[in-house]
Design a protein around this motif. Structure first.
Motif, PDB file in Angstrom:
ATOM      1  N   ILE A 153      28.333  28.568  46.851  1.00 17.31           N
ATOM      2  CA  ILE A 153      27.927  28.909  48.286  1.00 17.31           C
ATOM      3  C   ILE A 153      26.416  28.918  48.264  1.00 17.31           C
ATOM      4  CG2 ILE A 153      27.600  31.580  48.017  1.00 17.31           C
ATOM      5  CD1 ILE A 153      29.353  29.189  51.067  1.00 17.31           C
ATOM      6  N   CYS A 154      25.616  28.847  47.313  1.00 20.21           N
ATOM      7  CA  CYS A 154      24.357  28.922  47.239  1.00 20.21           C
ATOM      8  C   CYS A 154      23.587  27.397  47.005  1.00 20.21           C
ATOM      9  CB  CYS A 154      23.811  29.627  46.210  1.00 20.21           C
ATOM     10  SG  CYS A 154      24.038  31.493  46.409  1.00 20.21           S
ATOM     11  N   CYS A 155      24.614  26.455  46.989  1.00 23.52           N
ATOM     12  CA  CYS A 155      23.969  25.106  47.227  1.00 23.52           C
ATOM     13  C   CYS A 155      23.571  24.735  48.607  1.00 23.52           C
ATOM     14  CB  CYS A 155      25.438  24.250  47.000  1.00 23.52           C
ATOM     15  SG  CYS A 155      24.739  22.363  46.993  1.00 23.52           S
ATOM     16  N   CYS A 156      22.451  24.357  48.732  1.00 27.84           N
ATOM     17  CA  CYS A 156      21.746  24.090  50.012  1.00 27.84           C
ATOM     18  C   CYS A 156      22.198  22.823  50.760  1.00 27.84           C
ATOM     19  CB  CYS A 156      20.216  24.078  49.919  1.00 27.84           C
ATOM     20  SG  CYS A 156      19.542  25.877  49.363  1.00 27.84           S
ATOM     21  N   TYR A 157      23.120  22.098  50.263  1.00 31.90           N
ATOM     22  CA  TYR A 157      23.600  20.730  50.751  1.00 31.90           C
ATOM     23  C   TYR A 157      24.936  21.049  51.408  1.00 31.90           C
ATOM     24  CZ  TYR A 157      21.050  16.784  49.662  1.00 31.90           C
ATOM     25  OH  TYR A 157      20.244  15.541  49.587  1.00 31.90           O
ATOM     26  N   CYS A 158      24.869  20.616  52.791  1.00 24.20           N
ATOM     27  CA  CYS A 158      26.052  20.764  53.628  1.00 24.20           C
ATOM     28  C   CYS A 158      26.169  19.781  54.824  1.00 24.20           C
ATOM     29  CB  CYS A 158      26.545  22.256  53.891  1.00 24.20           C
ATOM     30  SG  CYS A 158      25.341  22.987  55.239  1.00 24.20           S
ATOM     31  N   LEU A 159      27.052  19.237  55.233  1.00 24.32           N
ATOM     32  CA  LEU A 159      27.219  18.495  56.528  1.00 24.32           C
ATOM     33  C   LEU A 159      28.057  19.070  57.250  1.00 24.32           C
ATOM     34  CD1 LEU A 159      26.666  15.814  57.685  1.00 24.32           C
ATOM     35  CD2 LEU A 159      28.263  14.780  56.703  1.00 24.32           C
ATOM     36  N   PHE A 160      27.750  19.227  58.561  1.00 25.12           N
ATOM     37  CA  PHE A 160      28.604  20.147  59.485  1.00 25.12           C
ATOM     38  C   PHE A 160      28.246  19.679  61.007  1.00 25.12           C
ATOM     39  CE2 PHE A 160      24.807  22.535  59.184  1.00 25.12           C
ATOM     40  CZ  PHE A 160      24.462  22.763  60.294  1.00 25.12           C
ATOM     41  N   LYS A 161      29.385  19.918  61.728  1.00 23.58           N
ATOM     42  CA  LYS A 161      29.593  19.826  63.213  1.00 23.58           C
ATOM     43  C   LYS A 161      28.684  20.808  63.923  1.00 23.58           C
ATOM     44  CE  LYS A 161      33.688  16.992  63.906  1.00 23.58           C
ATOM     45  NZ  LYS A 161      34.983  17.147  64.516  1.00 23.58           N
ATOM     46  N   ILE A 162      27.660  20.253  64.582  1.00 21.56           N
ATOM     47  CA  ILE A 162      26.980  21.077  65.320  1.00 21.56           C
ATOM     48  C   ILE A 162      27.652  22.132  66.369  1.00 21.56           C
ATOM     49  CG2 ILE A 162      26.185  19.592  67.023  1.00 21.56           C
ATOM     50  CD1 ILE A 162      23.953  22.366  65.569  1.00 21.56           C
TER      51      ILE A 162
END
Length: 232
Positions: A153-162
């Protein structure tokens, strides 16, 4: 093509910011990109480099003084216009070309949230033991409170719907902001995926800022945000 606002918070990254921008531009044909740079009051040549390379990004904001990554993220979210959001640090701990894998997952599974994980490590730095233990503990707490099974969960990489992030409700401008954002997202997103990413971590001497004491802060924001969602 999906549309993505790539938010790049920058503070004194004169050595790496241009490389990040160039790497993103190499893959810009695989999605509808909007690259937003938030210069968080840099005191080195970062601003000069940004201003001299207008062709490599769409929008930039230069904050007059350093207010922290969290503040830079908020400013970026306020002006983002695309369907998806992607956070890209300017220090090259994470490889911008990995964004291709995130986009592939969205295109294949119509995912609302794609989360990166550094475990198992694909390539890059050997991670110290104690930070890994702290990470696993925080991840365990997050999974318990949000009924998830994330590995990192501490990985700073994520792609998400705004649309799944109530930007106006975000309160933290510090280390806990990442957990606050992910707590909102995991409770609003219907399709969540997790993929492995490359990681080349910096040492404390190279500018790594997070410390052991921040574990307590991020746990606070996990619990606080989850309770706020339950009793809203």
């Amino acid at each position: 093509m999906i549309s993505i606002s790539i938010i790049i918070p920058v503070y004194n990254e004169e050595k790496t910011v241009l490389t990040v921008l160039n790497k993103l531009n190499i893959i810009k044909n695989i999605a509808n990109f909007e690259i937003i740079i938030i210069n968080d009051g840099s005191t080195d040549n970062t601003k000069k480099i940004i201003d001299e390379n207008h062709d490599l990004y769409n929008l930039s904001i230069h904050l007059k003084k350093n207010q922290g990554k969290g503040k830079a993220i908020i400013e970026g979210l306020k002006i983002a216009t695309k369907e998806y959001i992607f956070f890209q640090d300017a220090d090259l701990e994470y490889d911008p070309t990995d964004l291709k894998d995130f986009i592939d997952i969205v295109n294949k599974h119509k995912a609302d949230l794609v989360m990166g994980t550094r475990f198992p490590l694909r390539s890059g730095s050997i991670l110290p033991l104690w930070p890994i233990i702290g990470n696993k503990f925080v991840t365990f707490i997050f999974n318990i409170f949000n009924n998830t099974t994330f590995a990192d969960i501490c990985c700073c990489y994520c792609l998400f719907k705004i649309k799944n992030l109530p930007v106006k409700n975000i309160k933290s401008n510090s280390w806990g902001q990442h957990m606050e954002i992910l707590t909102y997202l995991t409770n609003k997103s219907e399709k969540i995926k997790e993929i492995s990413v490359k990681y080349n971590g910096r040492s404390l001497a190279e500018g790594k800022k997070i410390r052991y004491r921040h574990v307590f802060e991020v746990i606070y924001w996990i619990i606080y945000t989850r309770i706020k969602i339950i009793f809203k």
